[in-house]
Design an enzyme around this catalytic site. Structure first.
Site, PDB file in Angstrom:
ATOM      1  N   THR A  95       5.986   4.784   2.939  1.00 34.79           N
ATOM      2  CA  THR A  95       5.745   3.728   4.052  1.00 34.79           C
ATOM      3  C   THR A  95       6.832   3.511   4.738  1.00 34.79           C
ATOM      4  O   THR A  95       8.068   3.419   4.263  1.00 34.79           O
ATOM      5  CB  THR A  95       4.863   2.683   3.469  1.00 34.79           C
ATOM      6  OG1 THR A  95       5.086   1.581   4.154  1.00 34.79           O
ATOM      7  CG2 THR A  95       5.714   2.464   2.020  1.00 34.79           C
ATOM      8  N   TYR A 111       5.303  -3.778  -2.779  1.00 34.00           N
ATOM      9  CA  TYR A 111       4.649  -2.633  -2.425  1.00 34.00           C
ATOM     10  C   TYR A 111       5.643  -1.716  -1.967  1.00 34.00           C
ATOM     11  O   TYR A 111       5.680  -0.409  -2.128  1.00 34.00           O
ATOM     12  CB  TYR A 111       3.810  -3.034  -1.178  1.00 34.00           C
ATOM     13  CG  TYR A 111       3.293  -1.818  -0.334  1.00 34.00           C
ATOM     14  CD1 TYR A 111       2.288  -0.925  -0.851  1.00 34.00           C
ATOM     15  CD2 TYR A 111       3.808  -1.826   0.941  1.00 34.00           C
ATOM     16  CE1 TYR A 111       1.950   0.291  -0.116  1.00 34.00           C
ATOM     17  CE2 TYR A 111       3.228  -0.550   1.853  1.00 34.00           C
ATOM     18  CZ  TYR A 111       2.266   0.337   1.219  1.00 34.00           C
ATOM     19  OH  TYR A 111       1.957   1.616   1.864  1.00 34.00           O
TER      20      TYR A 111
END
Length: 342
Positions: free
Chosen positions: A124, A148
């Site tokens: 990501t 995250y």
């Protein structure tokens, strides 16, 4: 046109989820045998095509995954399984380190034990945190601002170390903002309570939500709202297949590449596009900024363009919105018919 036989099956973790299900379709379309492993906590069994083998299991169970790899003679893994809601990662960091980092470690151990040679990881742009420069290149500083992003970066680091110690090559693909749905209507984003802007906006356009929240109107952008690089999920899925082909052809090389189009749209530009596509106005509510949201996140995608034969085929915001909207309407019909509990 005939498709050449593929050398081994590909294991797709999280293949019943949003991005994973599109990767399964892209692999099947390219002629790869596919084994899907998903625990169905957020995925949907009906999202897995009949042409793929499905196993309900938890990727964090090393012995289980080792057995699955051996049984199906898996030669490559595409790892999508994990938790993806950034604000939740801040309030429940241990969930993210368990589901994204600890579970990945277990899967990587099973891959090594099973002699898997190729591993593609769903990473990501959150690994970059708040970038010093936009567009963001792969060599930019990795300074995640939430659990995250950190959980994904830790897995990237594990994979790099394991690739140096074992006959395994790795491709980490850092996604920017993934949106849209399969143009043939075979898959789309189905999770209840999704937080991605285009998904939220088409839910509002179809009456599933009352409004769309705009978080922050004082960013250093042309209209004051945050700018993001939106990539069509089917283009992203095809990038994974090209990455797999590259790893197979270059067994001693590993890759890290951004997945984006290299241009951004603001929140208001996205909502304007939804209004145009639906010929109606989605209700907008202006809210305060969310902590840690950067002004802009736009990919420098030169590396993927130079390395793979991948080219964006759906690089049009209206097309992304149209496909997302078509899926949202289909999902409504599926819910009405009882074909999905989502």
């Amino acid at each position: 046109m005939s498709i050449e036989p593929k050398p081994f099956p590909v294991l797709v973790t999280g293949g019943a989820g949003y991005i994973g299900s599109h990767a399964v379709l892209a692999l099947l379309d390219a002629g790869w045998p596919v084994v899907v492993v998903d625990n169905l906590v957020t995925g949907f069994r009906w999202a897995v095509p009949d042409a793929a083998t499905f196993v309900e299991a938890d990727v964090g169970q090393t012995e289980t995954m080792t057995a699955i790899i051996a049984k199906h003679k898996v030669g490559a893994i595409m790892h999508f399984a994990g938790s993806v809601v950034v604000p939740e990662s801040v309030t429940d960091p241990l969930k993210y380190y368990r589901n994204n980092t600890v579970a990945s470690r277990a899967l990587i151990e099973a891959a090594v034990a099973g002699g898997v040679r190729h591993f593609i990881f769903s990473s990501t742009a959150a690994t970059y945190g708040i970038p010093d420069q936009v567009p963001i290149s792969e060599d930019a500083a990795k300074q995640p601002i939430n659990p995250y992003g950190m959980s994904k970066l830790m897995t990237e680091i594990m994979l790099k170390d394991v690739a140096a110690a074992h006959p395994l090559n790795v491709c980490a693909l850092r996604y920017f903002n993934v949106a849209g749905a399969d143009p043939q209507g075979r898959a789309g984003q189905s999770t209840t309570g999704a937080t991605h802007l285009i998904k939220v906006a088409v839910e509002a356009a179809t009456g599933r939500r009352e409004s769309v929240a705009v978080y922050g109107t004082d960013y250093a952008t042309a209209d004051g709202t945050g700018v993001r690089d939106y990539i069509h999920v089917s283009d992203l899925a095809e990038a994974h297949v090209h990455a797999l082909d590259y790893l197979v052809a270059h067994p001693d090389e590993s890759l890290t590449m951004n997945c984006g189009y290299g241009r951004g749209f603001s929140v208001l530009e996205v909502l304007d596009a939804v209004d145009r596509v639906t010929n109606q106005a989605v209700t907008r509510t202006m809210e305060a900024r969310r902590a840690g949201d950067p002004d802009q996140l736009v990919a420098d995608n030169q590396r993927i363009l130079a390395t793979l034969p991948w080219r964006a085929r759906r690089d049009d915001l209206a097309v992304i919105v149209e496909d997302a909207l078509a899926w949202e309407r289909k999902l409504h019909d599926l819910r009405e018919s009882g074909a999905t509990s989502g």
